[in-house]
Design a protein around this motif. Sequence first.
Motif, short mmCIF file in Angstrom:
data_model
loop_
_atom_site.label_atom_id
_atom_site.label_comp_id
_atom_site.label_asym_id
_atom_site.label_seq_id
_atom_site.Cartn_x
_atom_site.Cartn_y
_atom_site.Cartn_z
N VAL A 188 0.86 -1.18 0.00
CA VAL A 188 0.00 0.00 0.00
C VAL A 188 0.89 1.22 0.00
O VAL A 188 1.73 1.40 0.88
CB VAL A 188 -0.92 0.01 1.24
CG1 VAL A 188 -1.77 1.28 1.24
CG2 VAL A 188 -1.79 -1.23 1.26
N GLU A 189 0.71 2.07 -1.02
CA GLU A 189 1.54 3.26 -1.14
C GLU A 189 0.66 4.51 -1.11
O GLU A 189 -0.47 4.51 -1.58
CB GLU A 189 2.34 3.22 -2.44
CG GLU A 189 3.37 2.09 -2.49
CD GLU A 189 4.20 2.15 -3.77
OE1 GLU A 189 3.79 2.88 -4.70
OE2 GLU A 189 5.25 1.46 -3.83
N VAL A 190 1.23 5.57 -0.54
CA VAL A 190 0.59 6.87 -0.52
C VAL A 190 1.64 7.92 -0.86
O VAL A 190 2.85 7.64 -0.83
CB VAL A 190 -0.04 7.20 0.85
CG1 VAL A 190 -1.16 6.23 1.17
CG2 VAL A 190 0.99 7.20 1.95
N THR A 191 1.16 9.12 -1.16
CA THR A 191 2.07 10.24 -1.43
C THR A 191 2.15 11.12 -0.19
O THR A 191 1.13 11.55 0.32
CB THR A 191 1.57 11.07 -2.62
OG1 THR A 191 1.46 10.23 -3.77
CG2 THR A 191 2.52 12.21 -2.92
N GLY A 192 3.37 11.34 0.29
CA GLY A 192 3.51 12.16 1.48
C GLY A 192 4.94 12.21 1.97
O GLY A 192 5.89 11.90 1.23
N ASP A 193 5.10 12.60 3.21
CA ASP A 193 6.41 12.71 3.85
C ASP A 193 6.68 11.40 4.60
O ASP A 193 5.98 11.07 5.56
CB ASP A 193 6.40 13.89 4.82
CG ASP A 193 7.78 14.19 5.38
OD1 ASP A 193 8.50 13.24 5.74
OD2 ASP A 193 8.13 15.38 5.46
N PRO A 194 7.69 10.62 4.20
CA PRO A 194 7.94 9.33 4.85
C PRO A 194 8.26 9.47 6.33
O PRO A 194 7.84 8.65 7.14
CB PRO A 194 9.11 8.74 4.05
CG PRO A 194 9.74 9.91 3.38
CD PRO A 194 8.65 10.88 3.11
N GLY A 195 9.02 10.49 6.69
CA GLY A 195 9.38 10.66 8.09
C GLY A 195 8.16 10.95 8.95
O GLY A 195 7.98 10.37 10.04
N GLN A 196 7.32 11.85 8.48
CA GLN A 196 6.13 12.19 9.27
C GLN A 196 5.14 11.03 9.34
O GLN A 196 4.54 10.77 10.39
CB GLN A 196 5.47 13.43 8.68
CG GLN A 196 6.30 14.69 8.79
CD GLN A 196 5.58 15.91 8.22
OE1 GLN A 196 4.44 15.83 7.80
NE2 GLN A 196 6.28 17.05 8.20
N LEU A 197 4.95 10.30 8.23
CA LEU A 197 4.04 9.16 8.25
C LEU A 197 4.58 8.04 9.15
O LEU A 197 3.81 7.35 9.81
CB LEU A 197 3.83 8.64 6.82
CG LEU A 197 3.07 9.60 5.88
CD1 LEU A 197 2.96 9.02 4.50
CD2 LEU A 197 1.67 9.89 6.44
N THR A 198 5.88 7.90 9.19
CA THR A 198 6.47 6.92 10.11
C THR A 198 6.17 7.30 11.55
O THR A 198 5.83 6.45 12.38
CB THR A 198 7.99 6.83 9.89
OG1 THR A 198 8.25 6.40 8.55
CG2 THR A 198 8.63 5.86 10.86
N GLN A 199 6.25 8.58 11.84
CA GLN A 199 5.98 9.02 13.20
C GLN A 199 4.52 8.80 13.57
O GLN A 199 4.20 8.53 14.74
CB GLN A 199 6.34 10.49 13.37
CG GLN A 199 6.35 10.95 14.83
CD GLN A 199 7.18 12.18 15.05
OE1 GLN A 199 7.68 12.77 14.09
NE2 GLN A 199 7.36 12.56 16.30
#
Length: 498
Positions: free
Chosen positions: A362-373
């Motif tokens: 499942v992929e989305v468009t965004g900031d990987p660091g913020q989504l990880t948090q």
Amino acid sequence: MPLRRKLVAAVVLVVAAITLATGIVTSLALQRSLESSLDDKVIETAARALRPPRGLGEGQGTGQGNGLVSDPPRGLGGDYLLLVATGSSATTNLVFTDKGQVTTLSSAQISALMSLGLSTRPATVDLGGDLGRYRLVSGTYEGATVITGLPTAELENTVSKVRLATFSLAGAGAVFIGLATTVIVRRSLRPLERVAGIATRVSTLPLSTGDGTVAERVPWEDTDRRTETGQVGAAVNDLLDHIDTSLQARAASEKKLRRFVADASHELRTPLASIRGYAELTRRETDPVPAGVRYALDRVQSEAERMTRLVEDLLLLARLDAGRASVREEVDLTRIVLDATSDAHAAGPDHSWRLDLPGEAVEVTGDPGQLTQVVVNLLGNARNHTPAGSTVTTRLRGADASGMVTLEVSDNGPGIPPEIAGTLFDRFSQGDPSRTGGSTGLGLSIVAAVVAAHGGSVEVLPPEPDAPGATFRVRLPREGPPPGRPLPAITADPAGRP
């Protein structure tokens, strides 16, 4: 009912009532006047009908005696009734119609007339049949009872025509007044409708975000305080001015506070790093250190690390509040969930960690660091606020028909106390103080801010009856937010939805 309809209905009802009342009074007055005139004619007719023709002596006419004639007296005309009775029998029984015909009354009609007790004062009697109603008087002539009178057909026709004309005029007037009043009221209330439209548009403005200004105002032509609608428009403008001033003051205050938090967080990073470094350096000394001193150094290092986490969280929130553009790239959300769950298992081995993932990434468009948090904070929240042995399940679903990706983190713990359900996403919100685990109270605030910055939403699902627990659901757009999207304010309603 709208005010417009109330005003129109009220005006139409009042006008119709006045017109009908006027028509009824007019028709009654006309009827009374015509009856008075007819009564005068009835009395005059009775006197002239008993007067023998000029040149003839008494009893010398063509009639049946008593000086009464069977033809209309000269100058009297036709269309009148003449009944002469001696004792119980009629000696003269004539009815002259308006068509010049002469007819007679039936015995039943004669008996009815004799039993009515007519006097010299005219009274209305319905003879029935083709004769209709008559105004009759009774008198005595040479020992005989004489009843004479005139028909009321012409009077009744006149009154009926007047009433028909009055009621028709009342109906037509009510329709015309209704249409005219509708146009007038609609034009008069049009400024009020414009004011209501402006108030409606203001009510939909996102006043919790932006620069805190309200540009909508009521036009000057709708703010004339000499009129009622102008007073409403002027009052709305005064209210909008007050709201605008208050929002600008609040926005300026919040801007100063965010700048202070960002500056303070940035400046605190260096001294905190120094404290941690010196604490770590003292622990590496080979010389014996008293146990109390070592314990104090351990506490200094622990609190410095906790303060560092707090400063980093505050700095991230300050950046999100400032609306700084995030990194936009393809992010493998499945990989983030796997890594975050692995780290959570290492940090909380006394919990059971389960995954429910789709077969494809499942992929989305965004900031990987913020989504990880986001994922780390949700798992950390579940670990910190559930007892040992609890099961934490992470579910991930691909984009649905609306293009939204769903991430859920649920546990079978004690659930969320109702008293804090409405403040879960507030900053520095704490659950059970005895089970904070070093929490700063900013984890869920960061989740809400990051998800909002990515154009998504986060909510707490209501617990099932047989499974109290807590379930957090995050929905993110597959394509991410539009470039330059403004960051909405992070608030929470009583249900815990940001």
